[in-house]
Write a protein that holds these residues in place. Sequence first.
Motif, PDB file in Angstrom:
ATOM      1  N   SER A 313       0.823  -1.212   0.000  1.00 38.33           N
ATOM      2  CA  SER A 313       0.000   0.000   0.000  1.00 38.33           C
ATOM      3  C   SER A 313       0.859   1.265   0.000  1.00 38.33           C
ATOM      4  O   SER A 313       0.558   2.244  -0.702  1.00 38.33           O
ATOM      5  N   ILE A 314       1.975   1.250   0.777  1.00 36.85           N
ATOM      6  CA  ILE A 314       2.837   2.434   0.826  1.00 36.85           C
ATOM      7  C   ILE A 314       3.506   2.667  -0.518  1.00 36.85           C
ATOM      8  O   ILE A 314       3.563   3.797  -1.021  1.00 36.85           O
ATOM      9  N   VAL A 315       4.005   1.591  -1.142  1.00 36.26           N
ATOM     10  CA  VAL A 315       4.726   1.748  -2.406  1.00 36.26           C
ATOM     11  C   VAL A 315       3.776   2.182  -3.521  1.00 36.26           C
ATOM     12  O   VAL A 315       4.155   2.983  -4.392  1.00 36.26           O
ATOM     13  N   ILE A 316       2.536   1.711  -3.524  1.00 34.52           N
ATOM     14  CA  ILE A 316       1.575   2.169  -4.533  1.00 34.52           C
ATOM     15  C   ILE A 316       1.319   3.672  -4.380  1.00 34.52           C
ATOM     16  O   ILE A 316       1.225   4.409  -5.368  1.00 34.52           O
ATOM     17  N   THR A 317       1.241   4.128  -3.133  1.00 38.84           N
ATOM     18  CA  THR A 317       1.079   5.568  -2.906  1.00 38.84           C
ATOM     19  C   THR A 317       2.312   6.336  -3.365  1.00 38.84           C
ATOM     20  O   THR A 317       2.201   7.426  -3.953  1.00 38.84           O
ATOM     21  N   VAL A 318       3.514   5.772  -3.124  1.00 36.37           N
ATOM     22  CA  VAL A 318       4.744   6.412  -3.579  1.00 36.37           C
ATOM     23  C   VAL A 318       4.769   6.497  -5.101  1.00 36.37           C
ATOM     24  O   VAL A 318       5.158   7.530  -5.685  1.00 36.37           O
ATOM     25  N   HIS A 324       3.754   7.847 -11.547  1.00 30.35           N
ATOM     26  CA  HIS A 324       3.500   6.606 -12.279  1.00 30.35           C
ATOM     27  C   HIS A 324       2.011   6.495 -12.605  1.00 30.35           C
ATOM     28  O   HIS A 324       1.155   6.996 -11.870  1.00 30.35           O
ATOM     29  N   SER A 325       1.732   5.828 -13.692  1.00 30.81           N
ATOM     30  CA  SER A 325       0.351   5.687 -14.135  1.00 30.81           C
ATOM     31  C   SER A 325      -0.364   4.617 -13.322  1.00 30.81           C
ATOM     32  O   SER A 325       0.248   3.820 -12.604  1.00 30.81           O
ATOM     33  N   ALA A 326      -1.689   4.616 -13.452  1.00 22.61           N
ATOM     34  CA  ALA A 326      -2.492   3.606 -12.758  1.00 22.61           C
ATOM     35  C   ALA A 326      -2.204   2.210 -13.305  1.00 22.61           C
ATOM     36  O   ALA A 326      -2.259   1.216 -12.557  1.00 22.61           O
ATOM     37  N   LYS A 327      -1.869   2.118 -14.581  1.00 19.62           N
ATOM     38  CA  LYS A 327      -1.533   0.821 -15.166  1.00 19.62           C
ATOM     39  C   LYS A 327      -0.277   0.248 -14.523  1.00 19.62           C
ATOM     40  O   LYS A 327      -0.212  -0.954 -14.207  1.00 19.62           O
ATOM     41  N   GLU A 328       0.724   1.107 -14.296  1.00 20.28           N
ATOM     42  CA  GLU A 328       1.954   0.646 -13.645  1.00 20.28           C
ATOM     43  C   GLU A 328       1.685   0.236 -12.194  1.00 20.28           C
ATOM     44  O   GLU A 328       2.282  -0.735 -11.700  1.00 20.28           O
ATOM     45  N   SER A 329       0.789   0.953 -11.529  1.00 22.83           N
ATOM     46  CA  SER A 329       0.431   0.560 -10.160  1.00 22.83           C
ATOM     47  C   SER A 329      -0.255  -0.794 -10.150  1.00 22.83           C
ATOM     48  O   SER A 329      -0.020  -1.618  -9.245  1.00 22.83           O
ATOM     49  N   TRP A 330      -1.108  -1.037 -11.139  1.00 16.03           N
ATOM     50  CA  TRP A 330      -1.791  -2.330 -11.210  1.00 16.03           C
ATOM     51  C   TRP A 330      -0.805  -3.457 -11.490  1.00 16.03           C
ATOM     52  O   TRP A 330      -0.910  -4.541 -10.905  1.00 16.03           O
ATOM     53  N   GLU A 331       0.170  -3.201 -12.351  1.00 17.14           N
ATOM     54  CA  GLU A 331       1.192  -4.213 -12.634  1.00 17.14           C
ATOM     55  C   GLU A 331       2.022  -4.502 -11.388  1.00 17.14           C
ATOM     56  O   GLU A 331       2.387  -5.661 -11.125  1.00 17.14           O
ATOM     57  N   TRP A 343      -4.452  -9.539  -0.039  1.00 14.90           N
ATOM     58  CA  TRP A 343      -5.312  -8.379  -0.292  1.00 14.90           C
ATOM     59  C   TRP A 343      -5.754  -7.792   1.052  1.00 14.90           C
ATOM     60  O   TRP A 343      -6.034  -8.520   2.007  1.00 14.90           O
ATOM     61  N   SER A 344      -5.836  -6.483   1.090  1.00 13.56           N
ATOM     62  CA  SER A 344      -6.312  -5.802   2.291  1.00 13.56           C
ATOM     63  C   SER A 344      -6.988  -4.508   1.877  1.00 13.56           C
ATOM     64  O   SER A 344      -6.871  -4.042   0.734  1.00 13.56           O
ATOM     65  N   SER A 345      -7.716  -3.922   2.807  1.00 11.45           N
ATOM     66  CA  SER A 345      -8.409  -2.671   2.502  1.00 11.45           C
ATOM     67  C   SER A 345      -7.417  -1.541   2.243  1.00 11.45           C
ATOM     68  O   SER A 345      -7.691  -0.633   1.443  1.00 11.45           O
ATOM     69  N   GLU A 346      -6.225  -1.587   2.904  1.00 10.00           N
ATOM     70  CA  GLU A 346      -5.228  -0.549   2.659  1.00 10.00           C
ATOM     71  C   GLU A 346      -4.687  -0.624   1.242  1.00 10.00           C
ATOM     72  O   GLU A 346      -4.540   0.402   0.559  1.00 10.00           O
ATOM     73  N   VAL A 347      -4.366  -1.849   0.797  1.00  5.97           N
ATOM     74  CA  VAL A 347      -3.820  -2.018  -0.554  1.00  5.97           C
ATOM     75  C   VAL A 347      -4.845  -1.601  -1.602  1.00  5.97           C
ATOM     76  O   VAL A 347      -4.538  -0.844  -2.540  1.00  5.97           O
ATOM     77  N   MET A 348      -6.064  -2.073  -1.457  1.00 10.09           N
ATOM     78  CA  MET A 348      -7.081  -1.765  -2.458  1.00 10.09           C
ATOM     79  C   MET A 348      -7.450  -0.283  -2.425  1.00 10.09           C
ATOM     80  O   MET A 348      -7.759   0.315  -3.462  1.00 10.09           O
ATOM     81  N   GLY A 349      -7.425   0.318  -1.220  1.00  9.62           N
ATOM     82  CA  GLY A 349      -7.694   1.753  -1.148  1.00  9.62           C
ATOM     83  C   GLY A 349      -6.651   2.566  -1.889  1.00  9.62           C
ATOM     84  O   GLY A 349      -6.976   3.525  -2.598  1.00  9.62           O
ATOM     85  N   ALA A 350      -5.359   2.186  -1.737  1.00 11.40           N
ATOM     86  CA  ALA A 350      -4.302   2.891  -2.462  1.00 11.40           C
ATOM     87  C   ALA A 350      -4.421   2.681  -3.959  1.00 11.40           C
ATOM     88  O   ALA A 350      -4.191   3.604  -4.767  1.00 11.40           O
ATOM     89  N   LEU A 351      -4.815   1.474  -4.367  1.00  7.29           N
ATOM     90  CA  LEU A 351      -4.974   1.182  -5.793  1.00  7.29           C
ATOM     91  C   LEU A 351      -6.158   1.949  -6.382  1.00  7.29           C
ATOM     92  O   LEU A 351      -6.076   2.510  -7.489  1.00  7.29           O
ATOM     93  N   ILE A 352      -7.251   1.999  -5.659  1.00  7.60           N
ATOM     94  CA  ILE A 352      -8.429   2.745  -6.128  1.00  7.60           C
ATOM     95  C   ILE A 352      -8.107   4.230  -6.242  1.00  7.60           C
ATOM     96  O   ILE A 352      -8.535   4.913  -7.184  1.00  7.60           O
TER      97      ILE A 352
END
Length: 722
Positions: A313-318, A324-331, A343-352
């Motif tokens: 979750s922290i790295v997706i926010t970074v 970085h694009s949303a596609k790169e975050s998804w990859e 999977w957790s609510s923190e990870v999915m929240g950062a991805l959303i």
Amino acid sequence: MALTNQRLPFPLLLLPPPDGHSTRSYSVAGGISPASKPLSLSATSPSASSRSPTSSIFLPHLQQHDQQQQEQEQQRRRRRPQVLPQSQPRRQPPPEDDGDDDPILRFFKSRTPAPDPPREGRLSLQNNRRSSWRLAPGSVADFEAEDASVPAIGGAGKMGSSGSASKALPEGVVGEILKLARNLPVNTTLGELLGGFEGKIGAKECVEVLGFMEKEGLVKSSIYFFEWMGLQEPSLVTSRACSVMFPMLGRARMGNKLLVLFENLPNKMEFRDVRVYNSAISGLMSSGSCKDAWKVFEAMEANNVQPDHVTCSIVITVMRKNGHSAKESWEFFERMNRKGVKWSSEVMGALIKSFCDEGLTKEALIIQTEMEKKGIPSNVIVYNTLMDAYGKSNQIEEAEGLFAEMKAKGLKPTAATFNILMDAYSRRMQPETVEKFLKDMQEMGLEPNATSYTCLISAYGRQRTMSDMAADTFMRMRRVGIKPNLHSYTALVHAYSVSGWHEKAYTAFEDMLREGIKPSIETYTTLLDAFRRAGDTEVLMKIWKMMISEKVEGTQVTFNILLDGFAKQGHYIEARDVISEFGKIGLQPTVMTYNMLINAYARGGQHLKLPQLLKEMAALNLKPDSITYSTMIYAFVRVRDFRRAFFYHKKMVKSGQVPDARSYQKLREILDVKAAIKNRKDRSAILGIVNSKMGSVRPKKKGKKDEFWKNRIRHRRVLDGH
């Protein structure tokens, strides 16, 4: 000392106060002998002595101390009437007039006995001439009964004790170190004073000290303490201490010091813990050093440290903050999923959040659906993120649908939830709906904050005729005890700007500065726009210089507002200076910039310079758009240069930069009329040339012209034209 027994150089009529009342006491500095200092009235605190030096208030007409006046004063004192008891109050007859017409003497002679107030007070005139009031002993109870809103001395003592209790030192060695950190001598660090604690403190107590230092804001002392921990044998630095220290440095915006401490950690397996890396990445992200945070994550992978869901979750926010694009975050999320990250609510929240920031709301909803299929319920933060994305894309109906869904699932909306909805309706300029949400928010037991009222101010301020309502909302926010923030003042300045009240906008700006709120670039840009509308180039230049002195870098919008404000008033040199200054910070002119410049030159009668501006655009690889060509066509039509107007119309059509249908229809109607006149003139000219070549031109008869021949010819041409 009271005045009842004091000898003064002028007679005083003194009566005792009524029973049950205390006497008002004054301190009089200075004696009555000729060698003494001049008379001065001063007040001292109850604990101070009357002999303490005070600043004197000199009375010039009382400073005559010659021998003759002293003899007269002694005679008056001998004739002074006896003080009457309180049971027989009556007016004291003044002494016989002996020729002295001093107004002060007449004033004191005419004084009638009056009861003193029930409490005593002494006026203190310090050396810096600042007055302060203190209560005399024995009057606290009466003062409390009269005004309970003012804290009495007992209450002040309780407040002080409670304040000290809130910062009470813990027992043992932890409290001793904290005491040293609070009271450090000048030019001394905490590490220099910890020599006596070697061997007396353990790793667990060190973590407690770091926790207390974070609460009290002793960040610099914590750095020296952390270094001292690493110098002990054995070292007192643990992974738990790092987990406390690194986020604290990140919140204090000390990312460089955090990186130094992280790189100097001992090369032990204890520090190859995922929690140490998570705290370092989180701290660097909080300090704004997202690139360094990404490097720490790469070092984590190089050391084969298994990431967890917090890391993900922290790295997706970074990555989102690094651009970085949303596609790169998804990859990246898929790669972490393959490594076994749950999977957790923190990870999915950062991805959303990554998808919503790019406007991919449908994909974000799909991720939320998949998350709930995995058994991970959506929390309020996820719903707030989705609602904010829909609100900013002007899809308020979908945002309200998510709001209803959230309440149906039993999730209680927060103040941020209502603020998101109010901001969405504020963008639509619907203040009535914002007022309704504000009322619903209060009915649910949520207190509106500064953001809530800012949305309402913005909703009123976006309308030209409702800036007075925006000002009323601003004052209402103050009345309920909410302090306006930067965004509140910016919304108020914008409201005044739209309504044309540039003086009030500047007054609000000055109020913000007096409250110690530092303006942002949005505030400066809004204020510049207010004076651009008013055409006041002097204040425009003043605000711009203020921005430069405060080292506030402008944006492209600020750039265009300044240029348009100067150019429309004919200050073309200042407009060129704006282009030069903003070019130094990397902001190059755009097509909109040149459109403003072309419009300003055309309105100022500088239409002959418009082709030169087009050449400048070509040199900067800027392609003119429909607004560029339309502005130039209207500029040449205004000065009846139809040849160039038709030329640029052809270029506009060839380049495909045709404006919208309504604007182009208006432009074609103007050009068609001018083209008909031009074609008729061209046809007449061609026929004249042909006839002259064929010899069929009849010679004109030369007759005497009258004085109205020009009017008749012009009138005939107009009729022929219609």
